[in-house]
Structure formats: C-alpha cells, structure tokens
Motif scaffolding. Structure first.
Motif, mmCIF file in Angstrom:
data_model
loop_
_atom_site.group_PDB
_atom_site.id
_atom_site.type_symbol
_atom_site.label_atom_id
_atom_site.label_comp_id
_atom_site.label_asym_id
_atom_site.label_seq_id
_atom_site.Cartn_x
_atom_site.Cartn_y
_atom_site.Cartn_z
ATOM 1 N N LEU A 191 0.885 -1.067 0.307
ATOM 2 C CA LEU A 191 0.011 0.153 0.484
ATOM 3 C C LEU A 191 0.813 1.543 0.112
ATOM 4 O O LEU A 191 1.578 1.578 1.271
ATOM 5 N N HIS A 192 0.937 2.238 -0.946
ATOM 6 C CA HIS A 192 1.453 2.897 -1.211
ATOM 7 C C HIS A 192 0.812 4.388 -0.554
ATOM 8 O O HIS A 192 -0.672 4.903 -1.005
ATOM 9 N N LEU A 193 1.598 5.003 0.490
ATOM 10 C CA LEU A 193 0.976 6.491 0.952
ATOM 11 C C LEU A 193 1.217 7.606 0.756
ATOM 12 O O LEU A 193 2.300 8.208 0.600
ATOM 13 N N ASP A 194 0.431 7.824 -0.627
ATOM 14 C CA ASP A 194 0.137 8.970 -1.610
ATOM 15 C C ASP A 194 0.523 10.299 -1.550
ATOM 16 O O ASP A 194 -0.655 10.820 -1.615
ATOM 17 N N SER A 195 1.252 10.337 -0.518
ATOM 18 C CA SER A 195 1.368 11.978 -0.127
ATOM 19 C C SER A 195 1.738 12.866 -0.081
ATOM 20 O O SER A 195 3.476 12.706 -0.438
ATOM 21 N N ASP A 196 1.594 13.968 -1.260
ATOM 22 C CA ASP A 196 3.001 15.262 -0.620
ATOM 23 C C ASP A 196 3.233 15.976 -0.143
ATOM 24 O O ASP A 196 4.017 17.096 -0.377
ATOM 25 N N THR A 197 2.610 15.858 0.648
ATOM 26 C CA THR A 197 2.791 16.513 2.241
ATOM 27 C C THR A 197 3.886 15.736 3.644
ATOM 28 O O THR A 197 3.659 14.660 3.688
ATOM 29 N N ASP A 198 4.968 16.485 3.729
ATOM 30 C CA ASP A 198 5.769 16.881 4.789
ATOM 31 C C ASP A 198 5.322 16.861 6.032
ATOM 32 O O ASP A 198 5.622 17.932 6.623
ATOM 33 N N HIS A 199 4.638 16.391 6.982
ATOM 34 C CA HIS A 199 4.088 16.446 8.156
ATOM 35 C C HIS A 199 4.633 16.793 9.320
ATOM 36 O O HIS A 199 4.675 17.817 9.731
ATOM 37 N N ARG A 200 6.121 15.937 9.075
ATOM 38 C CA ARG A 200 7.044 16.680 9.904
ATOM 39 C C ARG A 200 7.656 17.234 10.317
ATOM 40 O O ARG A 200 7.626 18.345 10.766
ATOM 41 N N GLN A 201 7.749 17.402 8.491
ATOM 42 C CA GLN A 201 8.355 19.244 8.470
ATOM 43 C C GLN A 201 7.368 20.148 9.001
ATOM 44 O O GLN A 201 7.569 21.436 8.977
ATOM 45 N N GLN A 202 6.131 19.989 8.232
ATOM 46 C CA GLN A 202 5.178 21.052 8.646
ATOM 47 C C GLN A 202 4.947 21.655 10.542
ATOM 48 O O GLN A 202 5.047 22.702 10.750
ATOM 49 N N HIS A 203 4.720 20.431 11.217
ATOM 50 C CA HIS A 203 5.481 20.682 12.278
ATOM 51 C C HIS A 203 6.179 21.150 13.226
ATOM 52 O O HIS A 203 6.404 22.284 13.631
ATOM 53 N N LEU A 204 7.719 21.288 12.221
ATOM 54 C CA LEU A 204 8.779 22.024 12.705
ATOM 55 C C LEU A 204 8.860 23.494 11.976
ATOM 56 O O LEU A 204 9.705 24.731 11.964
ATOM 57 N N ARG A 205 8.176 23.832 10.792
ATOM 58 C CA ARG A 205 7.553 24.886 9.854
ATOM 59 C C ARG A 205 7.034 25.988 11.240
ATOM 60 O O ARG A 205 6.649 26.325 11.701
ATOM 61 N N GLY A 206 8.233 27.614 11.323
ATOM 62 C CA GLY A 206 8.253 28.391 11.914
ATOM 63 C C GLY A 206 8.780 28.342 13.404
ATOM 64 O O GLY A 206 8.632 29.016 14.524
ATOM 65 N N GLU A 207 8.836 26.930 13.463
ATOM 66 C CA GLU A 207 9.510 26.508 14.555
ATOM 67 C C GLU A 207 11.294 27.260 14.793
ATOM 68 O O GLU A 207 12.002 26.556 14.118
ATOM 69 N N ARG A 208 11.589 27.214 15.786
ATOM 70 C CA ARG A 208 12.964 27.443 16.556
ATOM 71 C C ARG A 208 13.392 25.863 16.226
ATOM 72 O O ARG A 208 12.829 24.973 16.412
ATOM 73 N N ARG A 209 14.637 25.776 15.955
ATOM 74 C CA ARG A 209 15.765 24.502 15.929
ATOM 75 C C ARG A 209 16.800 24.626 17.338
ATOM 76 O O ARG A 209 16.501 23.498 17.014
ATOM 77 N N TYR A 210 16.375 25.342 16.747
ATOM 78 C CA TYR A 210 18.123 25.532 18.140
ATOM 79 C C TYR A 210 17.894 26.575 18.985
ATOM 80 O O TYR A 210 17.552 28.056 18.675
ATOM 81 N N PHE A 211 18.110 26.401 20.333
ATOM 82 C CA PHE A 211 17.573 26.831 21.611
ATOM 83 C C PHE A 211 19.018 27.323 22.071
ATOM 84 O O PHE A 211 19.935 26.649 23.284
ATOM 85 N N TRP A 212 18.896 28.173 23.309
ATOM 86 C CA TRP A 212 20.021 28.824 23.646
ATOM 87 C C TRP A 212 20.016 29.935 24.573
ATOM 88 O O TRP A 212 18.692 30.692 24.469
ATOM 89 N N PRO A 213 20.436 29.861 25.852
ATOM 90 C CA PRO A 213 21.320 29.625 26.831
ATOM 91 C C PRO A 213 20.765 28.095 26.965
ATOM 92 O O PRO A 213 19.041 27.497 26.793
ATOM 93 N N ASN A 214 20.909 26.968 27.403
ATOM 94 C CA ASN A 214 20.876 25.783 28.113
ATOM 95 C C ASN A 214 20.188 26.075 29.897
ATOM 96 O O ASN A 214 21.208 26.076 30.558
ATOM 97 N N ASP A 215 18.805 26.160 29.308
ATOM 98 C CA ASP A 215 18.206 26.739 30.509
ATOM 99 C C ASP A 215 16.522 25.597 31.009
ATOM 100 O O ASP A 215 16.137 24.721 29.986
#
Length: 366
Positions: free
Chosen positions: A194-218
């Motif tokens: 069964l092919h899940l024929d979606s063109d959407t990367d939902h993981r990247q959608q979740h990360l879109r607009g989110e920071r990926r690197y946080f500092w300081p360690n708090d």
C-alpha cells in the motif's frame, strides 16, 4: 468507532492536519482490523488431519511512502485500536537485533537450524506484528529476514510494516542482493503493498516556523524541546538499540523515527564515525539536549560532536538542539576552535526552515 472516525476526531481536535491519502490508508487498515477481531473459525476435522499448517491468516500490509507522510502515526492508530491479545509494535532495527541475539543463543546451544525455534517461539508469542521503519542496510539482516517473514506468515501471524521504500528498492546495491530478492517477492505475494501517496511532509510542517536551536541551556530551552518532542511523538517513547560491529548503541528515547538524547550520552562516550553513521541512517530527526561550550578541557567530546553533526548533515537528518551558546560562540578558544567553524556553519544552515531531511544521502549497500 472506525479508524477513519478516530482520525477525523484527531483532525477536529487540531492534533493533526487532514490528509486524504492518510484517510485512504486508514480505511484499508480498518478492514484488516475488522478481520483480525472477527472470531477465527476452527478448521474442520479433515483439514486438521490433512494439513500440517495452521489455517491461513489475514494478509498483512506493507505501507510505504515518503519521509514525514505519517506512516508511523497511522500504524499507531491501527495498533492501539485492534482489540486482540498477542500483538506487538516494535521498530524494525530493534526487532532484527532481537532476532540476531536469539539466533546466536540457539547456535550456542547446538541447534541444527537456529532460525526454526526462533520463528516458532515468536509465532507463539505474537499474532499481530507491527514493524515500523523497515529498511535493510545490513547484510546480516538481509540474509535472514526473508526466512523470518516466511516462517511467521506460514505460522499464521499477520505482519504490518511501514517503510520509506518500495519493496523493490529495499537493500538496493547491497552485497549479494540476489539472495535478498526472494524476500521482495514474498512481500508482493503475501502482503498487500500500500502506497501512502501523500506529497505532504507533516513532520516538516510541524517544524515550520519553529526554532530548531535554543540557547542558553535553561528551563525555557528544555520546555521548547519538550514541546517539539510531544508534537512529533505524542509524548510516547521507547528505547532503540542499534549495533555496529558488535557494539551496542542505545538511543534512550525514540518514536516514529524521532530520537531524543542528551549530549553527554551521544558525545561523552566512546562512539566513532561508524556509530554516528548508523544512528543517522536509523532515524529521521534528532533532538539533542545540553550541548556545552567547548575548549581544551572537553576537546574529545567536541570532536565527537563534530563527527555527529557531519553524519546528520550528510544524511539530511534534521537536528533540533539546546546549547550553551549560539553556534558561532560554542568553541570560542582552544586548539579545535578554528576547525569548529565549519561545524558552526553547518549548525546555522540546519536551522533554516527550508533545510530538511527530504533527499538523504546513502552509501552503496545502505
């Protein structure tokens, strides 16, 4: 409640974004759920007399599609909804490592065919086996996975898998691949592909607009990574045990291709380039917490961190991290500071919203 109804409720609650391709795949999984939950008719006396095999089981499903299309989430919905005993959901790498260890134990005990007792015990313990993230990168896996699947299916097990690859692309360019081809034929003959024929990367959608690197360690950084982890995994985790040349590599938290670990765990122990490549090839995203500042006093862990970043970068695996400072300030002075500039540049590049794990680099045989 059907799986599609469960899915619609999740969409209505805002937990996921509606995707028609996912709903279609769930409809097929729901038919399998109904078949598994239906009472199994015992074979008649003549069938028991003249057949050495158990009654045929419902065909399983090989669900494949691109990175981030939601395959693991669909498997979770299916697995949690099926009302039956002896069901198991496990990551493919962890399961195969378990199989290798069991086969080794049988060989040590003098078994003539070490696979047969392993197949028999697994089939007695498990009626439904859900294997997530099937990818064959190791010749040791390639040589036994076909016999395992055939034995499981002959014993009446139902197998449901997810994979980023079509069956025909598994173990492409691998050593002795011709010996692996019967497994590909087995998938086509015994499982519904069964092919899940979606063109959407939902993981990247979740990360879109989110920071990926946080500092300081708090605390704020910890809470931000917790939020992303929960968004991508639902807050559920399991351990993932990998092995490279006889050495165990443990990822303490893993779910749906996402791993989370502390810097000291991955870079404070004696891991080498091959170990980091195994990690990068086995996950889809890494959350790394507690990256410190570097100097002469922790030059060894800094060197391992450089190797880890290179492995993730080359394999196109996104990194979400908390650190003591911005990338360019992580290694201000010391004997490795100048060489670290390339790593700092890569860390900065990997923070961009358009940098993702879509096209992954693979070595021949991987």
């Amino acid at each position: 409640m059907t799986l599609v109804q469960r899915y619609s409720r999740m969409v209505s609650d805002g937990r996921i974004v509606d995707d028609p391709a996912q709903a279609r795949a769930l409809a097929r999984l729901d038919r399998l759920r109904a078949e598994l939950e239906a009472p199994r008719r015992a074979p008649g006396i003549l069938a028991r007399l003249f057949s050495a095999r158990p009654p045929p089981q419902e065909p399983g499903i090989y669900l494949h599609g691109g990175v981030g299309t939601g395959k693991s989430m669909l498997m979770d919905i299916f697995f949690e909804a099926v009302r039956m005993a002896r069901k198991r959901r496990v990551h493919f790498h962890a399961f195969m490592q378990e199989m290798h260890d069991a086969v080794h134990a049988q060989r040590q005990s003098g078994a003539r065919d070490a696979l047969l007792p392993v197949i028999g015990r697994t089939a007695r313990e498990t009626r439904l086996l859900c294997l997530d993230e099937v990818q064959v990168t190791d010749i040791a896996d390639a040589m036994i996975v076909g016999r395992l699947f055939e034995g499981f299916l002959d014993a009446g097990m139902t197998i449901v898998t997810t994979s980023n690859q079509r069956p025909g692309d598994l173990y492409r360019d691998g050593l002795n691949r011709k010996l692996f081809l019967p497994f590909i034929a087995l998938i086509g003959d015994r499982l519904d592909v069964l092919h899940l024929d979606s063109d959407t990367d939902h993981r990247q959608q979740h990360l879109r607009g989110e920071r990926r690197y946080f500092w300081p360690n708090d605390r704020a950084a910890d809470e931000a990574l917790d939020k992303i982890w929960n968004l991508l995994t639902g807050g559920i985790s399991e351990q993932l045990l990998l092995r490279n040349k006889g050495r165990d590599i443990l990822l303490p938290e893993f779910r749906n291709g996402v791993a989370r670990a502390d810097f000291s765990h991955l870079c404070g122990s004696a891991l080498g380039p091959g170990d980091y490549l195994v990690i990068a090839r086995s996950i889809r995203l890494l959350l790394l917490t507690g990256i410190p500042k570097f100097g002469d006093e922790n030059r060894d862990s800094a060197r391992r961190f450089v190797t880890l970043v290179d492995a993730l970068y080359d394999s196109r695996v996104p990194l979400v991290a908390s650190a003591a400072a911005a990338p360019e300030d992580l290694y201000p002075t010391g004997r490795g500071a100048f060489e670290f500039r390339r790593t700092a540049s890569r860390l900065a590049e990997m923070q961009r919203s358009d940098w993702c794990g879509g096209a992954r680099t693979r070595q021949p045989g991987a």
